[in-house]
Scaffold this motif. Sequence first.
Motif, PDB file in Angstrom:
ATOM      1  N   TYR A  65      42.489  41.259  37.165  1.00 10.53           N
ATOM      2  CA  TYR A  65      43.452  40.642  38.084  1.00 10.53           C
ATOM      3  C   TYR A  65      42.769  39.623  38.987  1.00 10.53           C
ATOM      4  N   ARG A  66      41.568  39.946  39.462  1.00  9.67           N
ATOM      5  CA  ARG A  66      40.870  39.042  40.375  1.00  9.67           C
ATOM      6  C   ARG A  66      40.609  37.690  39.719  1.00  9.67           C
ATOM      7  N   ILE A  99      44.120  35.690  38.949  1.00  3.72           N
ATOM      8  CA  ILE A  99      44.794  35.138  40.138  1.00  3.72           C
ATOM      9  C   ILE A  99      43.916  34.086  40.805  1.00  3.72           C
ATOM     10  N   ILE A 139      44.202  30.843  38.916  1.00  3.37           N
ATOM     11  CA  ILE A 139      45.488  30.179  39.180  1.00  3.37           C
ATOM     12  C   ILE A 139      45.466  29.480  40.543  1.00  3.37           C
ATOM     13  N   VAL A 140      44.967  30.182  41.566  1.00  2.00           N
ATOM     14  CA  VAL A 140      44.909  29.603  42.920  1.00  2.00           C
ATOM     15  C   VAL A 140      43.984  28.386  42.940  1.00  2.00           C
ATOM     16  N   TRP A 165      49.458  45.779  45.207  1.00  2.00           N
ATOM     17  CA  TRP A 165      49.840  44.428  44.789  1.00  2.00           C
ATOM     18  C   TRP A 165      49.467  43.407  45.857  1.00  2.00           C
ATOM     19  N   LEU A 168      46.493  40.412  45.568  1.00  2.00           N
ATOM     20  CA  LEU A 168      46.803  39.006  45.785  1.00  2.00           C
ATOM     21  C   LEU A 168      45.927  38.417  46.895  1.00  2.00           C
ATOM     22  N   ALA A 178      42.158  38.348  45.567  1.00  2.00           N
ATOM     23  CA  ALA A 178      41.861  37.350  44.543  1.00  2.00           C
ATOM     24  C   ALA A 178      42.033  35.917  45.036  1.00  2.00           C
ATOM     25  N   SER A 179      42.804  35.707  46.085  1.00  2.00           N
ATOM     26  CA  SER A 179      43.027  34.347  46.578  1.00  2.00           C
ATOM     27  C   SER A 179      42.176  34.069  47.813  1.00  2.00           C
TER      28      SER A 179
END
Length: 301
Positions: A40-41, A44, A47-48, A214, A218, A221-222
């Motif tokens: 997940y890290r 995300i 994407i960021v 969740w 988020l 990871a951002s």
Amino acid sequence: MTQENNPHNYLRLHIGILLAGATGIFGRIIALTEIPLVWYRMLIAAIVLWIVMRMNHRVSIPERHQLARIAGCGILLAIHWVLFYASIKASNVSIAVVCIALNGFFTAIIEPLIGHRRMSWHELALSLLTLAGILLIFGLDTRHRTGIIIGTFSSLFYTLFSITSKRVQQQTGRSSSTMLLYELLAGWGALTVILPIYLHLYPTATLLPTGIDWAMILMFASVFTIGPFLTQLQALRTISAFTVNLSYNLEPLYSIVLAMMLFDEGQELNGAFWFGVLLIILSVVLQTALSRRAEATICGK
């Protein structure tokens, strides 16, 4: 006042270091095991970072042979992160971040071999001081041996990633942000291939976060992954690379302080741990003094 001496630049730099130091905290808070967590890290964060680069019109696609080499770096980064969070799960945040200090020991040995240059004996001697600190913690605190072993391998793969990524960037001429974007995507792709095997071997492992996890993922990871990276790039525009790299030596200390404040990890750590940490800090201080002397010598020529 020059940009170098502007206190706001240093404040931004240390905010970035604090964000980086807090990443280990999420490894303990989030209930996911290490491989899903890093999966997940990396997704995300990629994407960021792509959104940020797209807004600044900096997205570019490297050539195929460059992509292969950058992807190799990304796989090393994924392995490092998986082992780092596995070390946290097996012991605690403080143990895992202290093991990262072995990066200097591994670098002193591996970098001369890869770069075909003579080994620096003073770097090796100072790195052995760090190793002595780790061995002291390992030998006298039997509760965290598994975490220390995993953390040692995490540090080894971090060293391999750092050295390899630096060489690939120099040879390809790609920017740091482009390198990181494709490293994140490659690491995520490798973990995607491994994930079904991992879930087969560990059927009780959870893939989907629940509840507060969740929001934590988020944020982790951002803000706490891309944030330190962008802050460091910004700091390098106004502050010397030496000062930035030196300041990042404080990251493990920030992590330990945060872990003690949030999880009361001070109760889990004995005198051997703190004496080992003192040896590691001594190594960093001596390395700093030698680096400053070398920098002064070069400037004086």
